[in-house]
Design a protein around this motif. Structure first.
Motif, PDB file in Angstrom:
ATOM      1  N   SER A 195      -8.772  -0.684   3.072  1.00  0.00           N
ATOM      2  CA  SER A 195      -8.479  -2.223   3.415  1.00  0.00           C
ATOM      3  C   SER A 195      -8.413  -2.391   4.874  1.00  0.00           C
ATOM      4  O   SER A 195      -7.319  -1.993   5.346  1.00  0.00           O
ATOM      5  CB  SER A 195      -7.334  -2.743   2.962  1.00  0.00           C
ATOM      6  OG  SER A 195      -7.347  -2.485   1.424  1.00  0.00           O
ATOM      7  N   PHE A 203       0.782  -1.157   0.052  1.00  0.00           N
ATOM      8  CA  PHE A 203      -0.101  -0.076  -0.041  1.00  0.00           C
ATOM      9  C   PHE A 203       0.997   1.271  -0.181  1.00  0.00           C
ATOM     10  O   PHE A 203       2.185   1.166   0.355  1.00  0.00           O
ATOM     11  CB  PHE A 203      -0.899   0.097   1.213  1.00  0.00           C
ATOM     12  CG  PHE A 203      -1.781  -1.297   1.324  1.00  0.00           C
ATOM     13  CD1 PHE A 203      -3.070  -1.230   0.747  1.00  0.00           C
ATOM     14  CD2 PHE A 203      -1.358  -2.394   1.982  1.00  0.00           C
ATOM     15  CE1 PHE A 203      -3.881  -2.285   1.012  1.00  0.00           C
ATOM     16  CE2 PHE A 203      -2.182  -3.461   2.219  1.00  0.00           C
ATOM     17  CZ  PHE A 203      -3.463  -3.339   1.495  1.00  0.00           C
ATOM     18  N   ASP A 204       0.126   2.437  -0.240  1.00  0.00           N
ATOM     19  CA  ASP A 204       1.120   3.763  -0.305  1.00  0.00           C
ATOM     20  C   ASP A 204       1.238   3.913   1.514  1.00  0.00           C
ATOM     21  O   ASP A 204       2.369   4.396   1.978  1.00  0.00           O
ATOM     22  CB  ASP A 204       0.167   4.956  -0.636  1.00  0.00           C
ATOM     23  CG  ASP A 204       0.063   4.700  -2.391  1.00  0.00           C
ATOM     24  OD1 ASP A 204       0.931   4.430  -2.856  1.00  0.00           O
ATOM     25  OD2 ASP A 204      -1.129   4.838  -2.745  1.00  0.00           O
ATOM     26  N   VAL A 219      -7.441   8.247   2.083  1.00  0.00           N
ATOM     27  CA  VAL A 219      -8.035   7.377   0.793  1.00  0.00           C
ATOM     28  C   VAL A 219      -8.752   8.758  -0.076  1.00  0.00           C
ATOM     29  O   VAL A 219      -8.403   8.710  -1.195  1.00  0.00           O
ATOM     30  CB  VAL A 219      -9.014   6.314   1.273  1.00  0.00           C
ATOM     31  CG1 VAL A 219      -9.900   6.115  -0.085  1.00  0.00           C
ATOM     32  CG2 VAL A 219      -8.492   5.108   1.535  1.00  0.00           C
ATOM     33  N   TYR A 267      -4.785   8.268  -1.685  1.00  0.00           N
ATOM     34  CA  TYR A 267      -3.694   6.991  -1.367  1.00  0.00           C
ATOM     35  C   TYR A 267      -4.443   5.805  -1.166  1.00  0.00           C
ATOM     36  O   TYR A 267      -5.656   5.693  -0.771  1.00  0.00           O
ATOM     37  CB  TYR A 267      -2.941   7.443  -0.087  1.00  0.00           C
ATOM     38  CG  TYR A 267      -2.459   8.849  -0.240  1.00  0.00           C
ATOM     39  CD1 TYR A 267      -0.960   8.749  -1.002  1.00  0.00           C
ATOM     40  CD2 TYR A 267      -2.364   9.937   0.496  1.00  0.00           C
ATOM     41  CE1 TYR A 267      -0.047   9.896  -0.800  1.00  0.00           C
ATOM     42  CE2 TYR A 267      -1.704  11.012   0.378  1.00  0.00           C
ATOM     43  CZ  TYR A 267      -0.648  10.753  -0.471  1.00  0.00           C
ATOM     44  OH  TYR A 267       0.216  12.198  -0.461  1.00  0.00           O
ATOM     45  N   ARG A 268      -3.493   4.727  -1.544  1.00  0.00           N
ATOM     46  CA  ARG A 268      -4.012   3.157  -1.164  1.00  0.00           C
ATOM     47  C   ARG A 268      -3.665   3.013   0.443  1.00  0.00           C
ATOM     48  O   ARG A 268      -2.415   3.022   0.697  1.00  0.00           O
ATOM     49  CB  ARG A 268      -3.611   2.317  -1.894  1.00  0.00           C
ATOM     50  CG  ARG A 268      -3.769   2.372  -3.445  1.00  0.00           C
ATOM     51  CD  ARG A 268      -3.013   1.545  -4.372  1.00  0.00           C
ATOM     52  NE  ARG A 268      -1.741   1.813  -4.246  1.00  0.00           N
ATOM     53  CZ  ARG A 268      -0.614   1.217  -4.254  1.00  0.00           C
ATOM     54  NH1 ARG A 268      -0.707  -0.258  -4.291  1.00  0.00           N
ATOM     55  NH2 ARG A 268       0.620   1.485  -4.086  1.00  0.00           N
TER      56      ARG A 268
END
Length: 452
Positions: free
Chosen positions: A108, A8-9, A27, A31-32
């Motif tokens: 997530s 992820f980021d 998010v 960004y992830r």
């Protein structure tokens, strides 16, 4: 090599209000983001200020488990009667609602215990051995986060050991009409009716009240020290709540949010506010760090975190002094951290360079330091304050109409009036020379995005 859930980021350890609000906003910024936490469990209640609710509403985040504002009764030395109001917050529902909102935004969310955060490896290791890998980590596990390795003595960075014991008690154990806070010789008590037949009662006392027996017997001893013969809750919820500055400096690989950076004494009423407001800095700090601007991020973080800690520690100290007791519990807390005033009333208005948030990014700007804005105010109603004052060119502050026409003609009248009113609130007077000291300009790169 440990198996990875994903790359992820940004990955966040901890899903309380600080972690979940930061995740949702990150998010939205593109960004992830992954977040690892255990699901909220067990009943827990606390008071929430209206300004926290307003921040969340402004960012479109839910207020699950938040009741209407209720007047709080205070019995605290000279303070007796109705003082302020608060919203009852069911933390289980509130935290779950924020996590659901973060997931809906695209975060997530992994419900798992975090075994370690490894900034050097860029990963969060979970209890099952799997890892979250990311370009940038955030630590948001609250008081469970380890303190930074610091040479400064712990006593300078943490207040007296304080324990909270809370839970449901029979309705006859307290007032069922309104939230109440009361100072007692052995500590202080907060109670709030949850519904018609349940009362949530919190007793706060010194850690040494726990005695040496350990377990429930020790908890019962602390409870009795504060509340006498009031029955102990069947399932007491016990927390260490001493104020502490866990991380005075920024780790550019893993910034800290909320209690993981600064844990505030709940007596000052700013714990939840700090958790949510610290989450708001996640996006500009992440942008700076991922763009290689660690210097900006360090200056912003260091002073925002440190100033918050010392200011609120002194506010808490002053609250303890107001209780008027001379018992060891109160004397120890009335003497910590120092004798410096919580609010410096002798500040002469002057300018300084600060790192502030502007349009979602960190930037160095000249700010105005005043008695009511000791951290520095950079903007008022969307306008930079110092350049605006320089337009006066040494002339006295005019009235509101003249201020609009001569100083800020490009702004809407309502905005010009708001800025003029703010200047008056800071001690500026119509027709008087601007009382600011351009010669005494600070140059240390402290931060504070105290936008008016």
């Amino acid at each position: 090599m440990a198996p990875q859930i994903g790359t992820f980021d940004i990955a966040i350890a901890g899903g309380g209000p600080a972690g979940s609000v930061a995740a949702a906003l990150l998010v939205r910024a593109g960004y992830r983001v992954a977040l690892a936490t255990l699901p909220p469990r067990g009943p827990r209640y606390e008071g929430m200020s209206a300004r926290v609710a307003a921040i969340l509403a402004r960012h479109g985040l839910p207020l699950a488990g938040i009741g209407p504002a209720a007047q709080r009764h205070v019995s605290w030395g000279a303070f007796q009667g109705g003082q302020n109001s608060e919203h009852l917050a069911d933390r289980s529902a509130f935290d779950a609602g924020l996590l659901d909102a973060a997931r809906a935004e695209g975060v997530s969310v992994i419900y798992a215990s975090v075994s370690s955060v490894r900034p050097d490896a860029g990963e969060i290791r979970l209890a099952d051995g799997t890892c979250l890998s990311a370009r940038l980590l955030f630590e948001a596990r609250g008081r469970r986060a380890p303190r930074q390795s610091m040479e400064i003595k712990r006593t300078e960075l943490a207040g007296p050991d304080t324990i909270s014991v809370a839970g449901f008690v029979p309705p006859q154990a307290g007032d069922m009409t309104t939230p109440r806070i009361e100072a007692r010789p052995g500590g202080w008590v907060w109670s709030v009716p949850v519904d018609r037949d349940r009362l949530w009662l919190q007793a706060v006392g010194a850690a040494d009240s726990l005695g040496r027996t350990g377990g429930k017997t020790a908890v019962a001893a602390l409870w009795k020290t504060v509340l006498g013969e009031t029955p102990l809750p069947r399932r007491p919820v016990v927390h260490a709540i001493a104020p502490r500055l866990a991380a005075p400096d920024l780790d550019p690989r893993c910034p800290r949010l909320g209690d993981a950076a600064v844990a505030l004494d709940p007596l000052s009423g700013h714990g939840m506010f700090w958790a949510v407001s610290s989450a708001l800095m996640a996006v500009p700090v992440a942008r700076a760090l991922l763009a290689g601007e660690a210097g900006l991020a360090r200056d912003f973080y260091r002073n925002r975190v440190a100033e918050t800690f010392w200011r609120q520690a002194r506010v808490g100290r002053d609250f303890y002094r107001e209780a008027g007791f001379q018992t060891p519990f109160w004397q120890q807390r009335a003497a910590w951290p120092d004798e410096a005033p919580a609010h410096d009333t002798d500040i002469r208005p002057h300018t300084a360079m600060r790192v502030v948030v502007q349009d979602g990014h960190l930037a160095r700007r000249e700010v105005l330091i005043t008695r009511d804005a000791p951290g520095g105010a950079a903007f008022a109603a969307g306008q930079e304050i110092v350049p605006l004052l320089r337009r006066l060119n040494g002339q006295p502050l005019p009235d509101a109409a003249r201020f609009h026409s001569a100083v800020l003609p490009e702004a809407p009248p309502q905005a010009a009036r708001a800025i003029h009113q703010w200047l008056l609130s800071q001690g500026f007077t119509e027709g008087a020379q601007i009382p600011w000291d351009t010669a005494n300009r600070e140059t240390d790169p402290c931060n504070y995005d105290a936008a008016a």
